[in-house]
Design a protein around this motif. Structure first.
Motif, PDB file in Angstrom:
ATOM      1  N   PHE A 190      23.897  45.794  26.005  1.00  0.00           N
ATOM      2  CA  PHE A 190      24.039  44.750  27.007  1.00  0.00           C
ATOM      3  C   PHE A 190      23.852  43.344  26.441  1.00  0.00           C
ATOM      4  CE2 PHE A 190      22.703  48.496  29.501  1.00  0.00           C
ATOM      5  CZ  PHE A 190      23.843  48.615  30.268  1.00  0.00           C
ATOM      6  N   TYR A 191      23.671  43.252  25.143  1.00  0.00           N
ATOM      7  CA  TYR A 191      23.478  41.946  24.507  1.00  0.00           C
ATOM      8  C   TYR A 191      24.406  41.837  23.303  1.00  0.00           C
ATOM      9  CZ  TYR A 191      19.418  42.124  27.454  1.00  0.00           C
ATOM     10  OH  TYR A 191      18.602  42.234  28.553  1.00  0.00           O
ATOM     11  N   PRO A 218      37.189  33.814  36.824  1.00  0.00           N
ATOM     12  CA  PRO A 218      35.839  34.070  37.323  1.00  0.00           C
ATOM     13  C   PRO A 218      35.783  35.354  38.140  1.00  0.00           C
ATOM     14  CG  PRO A 218      36.827  32.202  38.460  1.00  0.00           C
ATOM     15  CD  PRO A 218      37.794  32.643  37.401  1.00  0.00           C
ATOM     16  N   LYS A 219      34.715  36.110  37.969  1.00  0.00           N
ATOM     17  CA  LYS A 219      34.535  37.365  38.689  1.00  0.00           C
ATOM     18  C   LYS A 219      33.937  37.072  40.063  1.00  0.00           C
ATOM     19  CE  LYS A 219      35.560  39.790  34.975  1.00  0.00           C
ATOM     20  NZ  LYS A 219      36.296  38.865  34.190  1.00  0.00           N
ATOM     21  N   SER A 220      34.237  37.899  41.029  1.00  0.00           N
ATOM     22  CA  SER A 220      33.680  37.750  42.362  1.00  0.00           C
ATOM     23  C   SER A 220      32.451  38.635  42.479  1.00  0.00           C
ATOM     24  CB  SER A 220      34.704  38.157  43.415  1.00  0.00           C
ATOM     25  OG  SER A 220      34.085  38.212  44.666  1.00  0.00           O
ATOM     26  N   TYR A 221      31.344  38.033  42.814  1.00  0.00           N
ATOM     27  CA  TYR A 221      30.105  38.779  42.993  1.00  0.00           C
ATOM     28  C   TYR A 221      29.790  38.961  44.473  1.00  0.00           C
ATOM     29  CZ  TYR A 221      29.608  37.900  38.065  1.00  0.00           C
ATOM     30  OH  TYR A 221      29.821  37.863  36.713  1.00  0.00           O
ATOM     31  N   ASN A 251      31.808  35.215  25.180  1.00  0.00           N
ATOM     32  CA  ASN A 251      32.079  35.596  26.568  1.00  0.00           C
ATOM     33  C   ASN A 251      30.797  36.121  27.203  1.00  0.00           C
ATOM     34  OD1 ASN A 251      34.821  35.053  26.242  1.00  0.00           O
ATOM     35  ND2 ASN A 251      35.162  37.084  25.370  1.00  0.00           N
ATOM     36  N   ASN A 252      30.456  35.561  28.348  1.00  0.00           N
ATOM     37  CA  ASN A 252      29.271  36.027  29.053  1.00  0.00           C
ATOM     38  C   ASN A 252      29.497  37.432  29.578  1.00  0.00           C
ATOM     39  OD1 ASN A 252      27.893  33.643  28.678  1.00  0.00           O
ATOM     40  ND2 ASN A 252      28.641  32.739  30.569  1.00  0.00           N
TER      41      ASN A 252
END
Length: 100
Positions: free
Chosen positions: A72-73, A30-33, A78-79
């Motif tokens: 971007f779409y 998970p990425k950190s926002y 993968n999101n």
């Protein structure tokens, strides 16, 4: 080296090779926002401009101009990271020598 030290060394060496040869699936991490959510958009105008080399109104104008671009779409499983975050990261990286 005695037998115990030799065995211990072999175990460490085996672990070292296992770590080196392991495959990490970066898409599952998970990425950190935190930086974006709690820092960047709470900066005052001067701090924001110093960080991204662009003022806030121009940043949001750019987001509006690119948000519907097909790049971007995708149909990937993968999101993709939010466009706002992608733009902020690119501008930050282009405007500094630091890594994010």
């Amino acid at each position: 080296m005695n037998i115990d030290q030799n065995t211990e060394f072999d175990e460490y060496l085996a672990l070292y090779y296992k770590i080196l040869n392991s495959k990490i699936n970066y898409n599952k991490i998970p990425k950190s926002y935190d930086w974006v959510q709690n820092c960047l958009f709470n900066y005052r105008d001067k701090e924001f401009r110093k960080t991204l080399r662009i003022d806030k109104p121009t940043f949001w104008m750019l987001v509006d101009k690119i948000k519907f671009h097909p790049v971007f779409y995708s149909n990937s499983n993968n999101n993709q990271t939010n466009i706002t975050i992608q733009l902020a990261v690119v501008l930050y990286r282009l405007g500094s020598n630091a890594s994010l």
